[in-house]
Design a protein around this motif. Structure first.
Motif, short mmCIF file in Angstrom:
data_model
loop_
_atom_site.label_atom_id
_atom_site.label_comp_id
_atom_site.label_asym_id
_atom_site.label_seq_id
_atom_site.Cartn_x
_atom_site.Cartn_y
_atom_site.Cartn_z
N VAL A 90 0.88 -1.18 0.00
CA VAL A 90 0.00 0.00 0.00
C VAL A 90 0.91 1.22 0.00
CG1 VAL A 90 -1.87 1.22 1.17
CG2 VAL A 90 -1.70 -1.28 1.36
N ARG A 91 0.69 2.11 -0.97
CA ARG A 91 1.54 3.30 -1.03
C ARG A 91 0.71 4.54 -1.32
NH1 ARG A 91 4.78 2.42 -6.80
NH2 ARG A 91 3.02 2.97 -8.14
N ASN A 92 1.29 5.70 -1.01
CA ASN A 92 0.66 6.98 -1.29
C ASN A 92 0.77 7.22 -2.80
OD1 ASN A 92 0.66 9.95 -1.80
ND2 ASN A 92 0.29 10.01 0.41
N LYS A 93 -0.36 7.47 -3.45
CA LYS A 93 -0.38 7.65 -4.90
C LYS A 93 0.50 8.83 -5.33
CE LYS A 93 -1.94 7.49 -9.19
NZ LYS A 93 -0.81 7.76 -10.03
N ALA A 94 0.43 9.93 -4.61
CA ALA A 94 1.16 11.14 -5.01
C ALA A 94 2.66 11.03 -4.75
CB ALA A 94 0.59 12.35 -4.28
N THR A 95 3.03 10.55 -3.58
CA THR A 95 4.45 10.55 -3.20
C THR A 95 5.16 9.23 -3.47
OG1 THR A 95 4.05 9.76 -0.94
CG2 THR A 95 3.93 12.16 -1.32
N LYS A 96 4.38 8.16 -3.71
CA LYS A 96 4.89 6.79 -3.90
C LYS A 96 5.52 6.23 -2.62
CE LYS A 96 3.82 6.83 -8.28
NZ LYS A 96 2.41 7.05 -8.47
N LYS A 97 5.34 6.90 -1.51
CA LYS A 97 5.89 6.45 -0.23
C LYS A 97 5.09 5.25 0.27
CE LYS A 97 7.78 8.69 3.81
NZ LYS A 97 7.84 9.91 4.59
N THR A 98 5.80 4.22 0.73
CA THR A 98 5.14 3.02 1.25
C THR A 98 4.42 3.34 2.55
OG1 THR A 98 6.75 1.53 0.26
CG2 THR A 98 5.50 0.68 2.14
N ILE A 99 3.16 2.97 2.61
CA ILE A 99 2.36 3.12 3.82
C ILE A 99 2.41 1.82 4.61
CG2 ILE A 99 0.01 3.44 4.69
CD1 ILE A 99 -0.39 5.23 2.08
N CYS A 100 2.23 0.71 3.90
CA CYS A 100 2.14 -0.58 4.58
C CYS A 100 2.49 -1.69 3.60
CB CYS A 100 0.70 -0.76 5.08
SG CYS A 100 0.37 -2.31 5.89
N LEU A 101 3.14 -2.73 4.11
CA LEU A 101 3.42 -3.92 3.31
C LEU A 101 2.87 -5.12 4.06
CD1 LEU A 101 4.84 -5.35 0.91
CD2 LEU A 101 6.83 -5.57 2.41
N ALA A 102 2.03 -5.89 3.40
CA ALA A 102 1.51 -7.14 3.96
C ALA A 102 2.04 -8.27 3.10
CB ALA A 102 -0.01 -7.13 3.98
N ASP A 103 2.80 -9.14 3.71
CA ASP A 103 3.45 -10.22 2.98
C ASP A 103 2.83 -11.56 3.34
OD1 ASP A 103 5.24 -11.06 1.09
OD2 ASP A 103 6.97 -11.04 2.42
N ASP A 104 2.95 -12.50 2.42
CA ASP A 104 2.47 -13.87 2.64
C ASP A 104 0.99 -13.93 3.02
OD1 ASP A 104 4.94 -14.99 1.99
OD2 ASP A 104 5.65 -14.81 4.05
N ILE A 105 0.15 -13.37 2.17
CA ILE A 105 -1.30 -13.47 2.36
C ILE A 105 -1.73 -14.72 1.60
CG2 ILE A 105 -3.52 -12.34 2.10
CD1 ILE A 105 -1.91 -9.68 1.76
N VAL A 106 -2.25 -15.70 2.33
CA VAL A 106 -2.58 -17.00 1.74
C VAL A 106 -4.09 -17.15 1.65
CG1 VAL A 106 -2.34 -19.50 1.95
CG2 VAL A 106 -0.48 -18.00 2.71
N PHE A 107 -4.54 -17.49 0.45
CA PHE A 107 -5.95 -17.81 0.21
C PHE A 107 -6.03 -19.26 -0.22
CE2 PHE A 107 -5.59 -13.28 -0.47
CZ PHE A 107 -6.67 -12.80 0.24
N VAL A 108 -7.09 -19.93 0.22
CA VAL A 108 -7.29 -21.33 -0.11
C VAL A 108 -8.63 -21.48 -0.82
CG1 VAL A 108 -7.61 -23.66 0.85
CG2 VAL A 108 -5.91 -22.12 1.85
N ARG A 109 -8.61 -22.24 -1.91
CA ARG A 109 -9.87 -22.53 -2.61
C ARG A 109 -10.61 -23.60 -1.81
NH1 ARG A 109 -11.41 -25.22 -8.37
NH2 ARG A 109 -13.59 -24.57 -8.26
N VAL A 110 -11.90 -23.38 -1.62
CA VAL A 110 -12.72 -24.33 -0.86
C VAL A 110 -13.92 -24.77 -1.67
CG1 VAL A 110 -12.01 -23.46 1.40
CG2 VAL A 110 -14.02 -22.48 0.29
N ASP A 111 -14.40 -25.96 -1.35
CA ASP A 111 -15.64 -26.48 -1.92
C ASP A 111 -16.79 -25.62 -1.39
OD1 ASP A 111 -18.17 -28.34 -1.47
OD2 ASP A 111 -17.01 -29.19 -3.15
N PRO A 112 -17.70 -25.16 -2.26
CA PRO A 112 -18.77 -24.26 -1.81
C PRO A 112 -19.72 -24.90 -0.79
CG PRO A 112 -18.96 -24.73 -4.17
CD PRO A 112 -17.71 -25.36 -3.70
#
Length: 138
Positions: free
Chosen positions: A86-108
């Motif tokens: 996540v970064r500031n659009k104007a300044t390109k400065k990093t606001i936040c970094l979230a690493d290793d976000i894991v999603f799993v496919r599941v049977d409905p």
């Protein structure tokens, strides 16, 4: 990393210090990363399994436009792991970094993990074709 989405920091998004509330940023990250994973795996039947390290680097203030950069890190048999910057659009400065976000496919119906049938190579090819179709290829 592709920056795919933007949000405007509004008064309801602020903490006591008049900066973007960390909980709101995490809510946005989970939603943006989920949309990205849904598009990558072409299924709505995904659940968030894990969010790894989260690092807040700089504040976002009311009126700032923040943008979300997403990239696929890893593809498992039933899962996909993404990174979100996540970064500031104007300044390109990093606001936040979230690493290793894991999603799993599941049977409905059973909600048990099931294979999604994708590989990292397939997703790279799919993304390039999508960008070509949208005339966005660098």
């Amino acid at each position: 990393m592709r920056f795919l989405s933007r949000r405007l920091v509004m008064p309801n998004d602020l903490n006591y210090a008049n900066a973007l509330f960390g909980g709101r940023a995490l809510e946005w990250i989970d939603e943006e990363a989920a949309i990205y994973a849904i598009c990558q795996l072409e299924t709505n039947y995904l659940v968030t399994k894990h969010i790894g390290e989260i690092s807040f680097e700089s504040p976002a203030m009311q009126g700032d436009v923040v943008e979300f950069g997403l990239a696929t890190k890893k593809v498992g048999r039933t899962s996909i792991t993404v990174t979100c910057l996540v970064r500031n659009k104007a300044t390109k400065k990093t606001i936040c970094l979230a690493d290793d976000i894991v999603f799993v496919r599941v049977d409905p119906e059973t909600r048990a993990p099931i294979p999604h049938g994708k590989t990292l190579e397939m997703l790279d090819k799919q993304t390039k074709e999508e960008l070509r179709t949208l005339n966005m290829l660098d």
